[in-house]
Design a protein around this motif. Structure first.
Motif, PDB file in Angstrom:
ATOM      1  N   THR A   1      48.239  41.329  43.848  1.00  0.00           N
ATOM      2  CA  THR A   1      47.415  40.862  42.735  1.00  0.00           C
ATOM      3  C   THR A   1      47.250  39.352  42.826  1.00  0.00           C
ATOM      4  OG1 THR A   1      48.165  42.652  41.282  1.00  0.00           O
ATOM      5  CG2 THR A   1      47.222  40.706  40.230  1.00  0.00           C
TER       6      THR A   1
ATOM      7  N   GLU B   1      39.004  43.915  43.995  1.00  0.00           N
ATOM      8  CA  GLU B   1      38.708  44.131  42.585  1.00  0.00           C
ATOM      9  C   GLU B   1      38.942  42.816  41.854  1.00  0.00           C
ATOM     10  OE1 GLU B   1      41.332  47.191  41.267  1.00  0.00           O
ATOM     11  OE2 GLU B   1      40.266  48.803  42.304  1.00  0.00           O
TER      12      GLU B   1
ATOM     13  N   ASN C   1      38.581  41.009  37.715  1.00  0.00           N
ATOM     14  CA  ASN C   1      38.220  41.058  36.301  1.00  0.00           C
ATOM     15  C   ASN C   1      37.932  39.637  35.832  1.00  0.00           C
ATOM     16  OD1 ASN C   1      38.436  41.017  33.385  1.00  0.00           O
ATOM     17  ND2 ASN C   1      39.351  43.061  33.499  1.00  0.00           N
ATOM     18  N   ARG C   2      36.680  39.360  35.482  1.00  0.00           N
ATOM     19  CA  ARG C   2      36.298  37.997  35.074  1.00  0.00           C
ATOM     20  C   ARG C   2      36.975  37.577  33.772  1.00  0.00           C
ATOM     21  NH1 ARG C   2      31.438  39.933  37.192  1.00  0.00           N
ATOM     22  NH2 ARG C   2      30.619  38.708  38.941  1.00  0.00           N
ATOM     23  N   ASP C   3      37.224  38.525  32.888  1.00  0.00           N
ATOM     24  CA  ASP C   3      37.825  38.193  31.599  1.00  0.00           C
ATOM     25  C   ASP C   3      39.269  37.720  31.746  1.00  0.00           C
ATOM     26  OD1 ASP C   3      35.481  38.885  30.247  1.00  0.00           O
ATOM     27  OD2 ASP C   3      36.077  40.999  30.139  1.00  0.00           O
ATOM     28  N   THR C   4      40.021  38.400  32.591  1.00  0.00           N
ATOM     29  CA  THR C   4      41.431  38.029  32.794  1.00  0.00           C
ATOM     30  C   THR C   4      41.609  37.070  33.963  1.00  0.00           C
ATOM     31  OG1 THR C   4      41.822  39.943  34.250  1.00  0.00           O
ATOM     32  CG2 THR C   4      42.199  40.245  31.882  1.00  0.00           C
TER      33      THR C   4
ATOM     34  N   SER D   1      41.747  37.739  37.051  1.00  0.00           N
ATOM     35  CA  SER D   1      42.733  38.297  37.991  1.00  0.00           C
ATOM     36  C   SER D   1      42.103  39.461  38.734  1.00  0.00           C
ATOM     37  CB  SER D   1      43.988  38.768  37.243  1.00  0.00           C
ATOM     38  OG  SER D   1      43.674  39.853  36.395  1.00  0.00           O
ATOM     39  N   GLY D   2      42.623  39.732  39.913  1.00  0.00           N
ATOM     40  CA  GLY D   2      42.075  40.816  40.711  1.00  0.00           C
ATOM     41  C   GLY D   2      43.097  41.340  41.694  1.00  0.00           C
TER      42      GLY D   2
END
Length: 201
Positions: A139, A167, A169-172, A174-175
């Motif tokens: 991650t 993967e 996530n723009r909001d968090t 993190s990917g």
């Protein structure tokens, strides 16, 4: 040799490809730089020169120095699978490259800077080594106290489509590095077999 920080258009013209992204100078002058750039004699290259140029193109594209590149190639040559494809997978697995691919930074150079300045975490731990090799399942995220930085927020908000092996996530912010990319999924125009032939001499 230090990392190249000179004119990027000159390098793009050398390889006749926009390896650093869209380049107006390359569009206007699609020939090598220098006073002999348009010379027909300059177009004649030996097999070794073509192979060496392909290696240099990869080094400039990903921002890797010679010693790092040689070590990565030797790792690829010892691994199972097609050496050229494994080489590109190892390079794509670098932390700075994945940060760039996720859309956290606008370029690989900017991604290296974010990593070096301790803005990025891997599996919730701060990692400041740009060449750190990620494993599938790792991650990657923007450090909590760095999420408020306008430079990062603006880039993340305007980032484009992701790649199938990543993967995000723009909001968090993190990917996950989901899997090693298949050769056909890597968009860079690289003839990796030429590099394998160069090192096999």
């Amino acid at each position: 040799m230090a990392r190249y920080i000179g004119p990027k258009s000159k390098i793009a013209r050398k390889f006749k490809e926009p390896i650093f992204g869209p380049d107006k100078a390359l569009e206007k002058k699609n020939y090598p730089p220098g006073q002999h750039g348009l010379s027909k004699k300059r177009a004649k290259q030996s097999e070794y020169a073509v192979q060496l140029q392909e290696k240099q193109k990869v080094k400039y594209t990903y921002g890797i120095l010679e010693r790092q590149f040689a070590k990565t190639f030797h790792r690829a040559s010892r691994a199972h699978g097609i050496t050229g494809e494994v080489l590109l997978q190892l390079i794509e697995s670098r932390l700075d490259n994945v940060v760039y691919r996720m859309g956290i930074a606008p370029s690989r150079g900017s991604a290296r800077q974010l990593v070096a300045h301790r803005h990025i975490t891997v599996n919730a731990e701060v990692v400041n080594i740009a060449s750190y090799t990620l494993k599938p399942g790792d991650t990657v995220a923007v450090r909590e106290r760095s999420k408020a930085l306008d430079t990062i927020k603006n880039v993340v908000a305007s980032s484009g489509n992701l790649y199938p092996w990543i993967e995000f996530n723009r909001d968090t912010m993190s990917g996950k590095y989901v899997s090693l990319p298949e050769r056909k999924q890597i968009p860079e125009n690289i003839k990796e077999q030429l590099i394998v032939e160069l090192y096999s001499k």
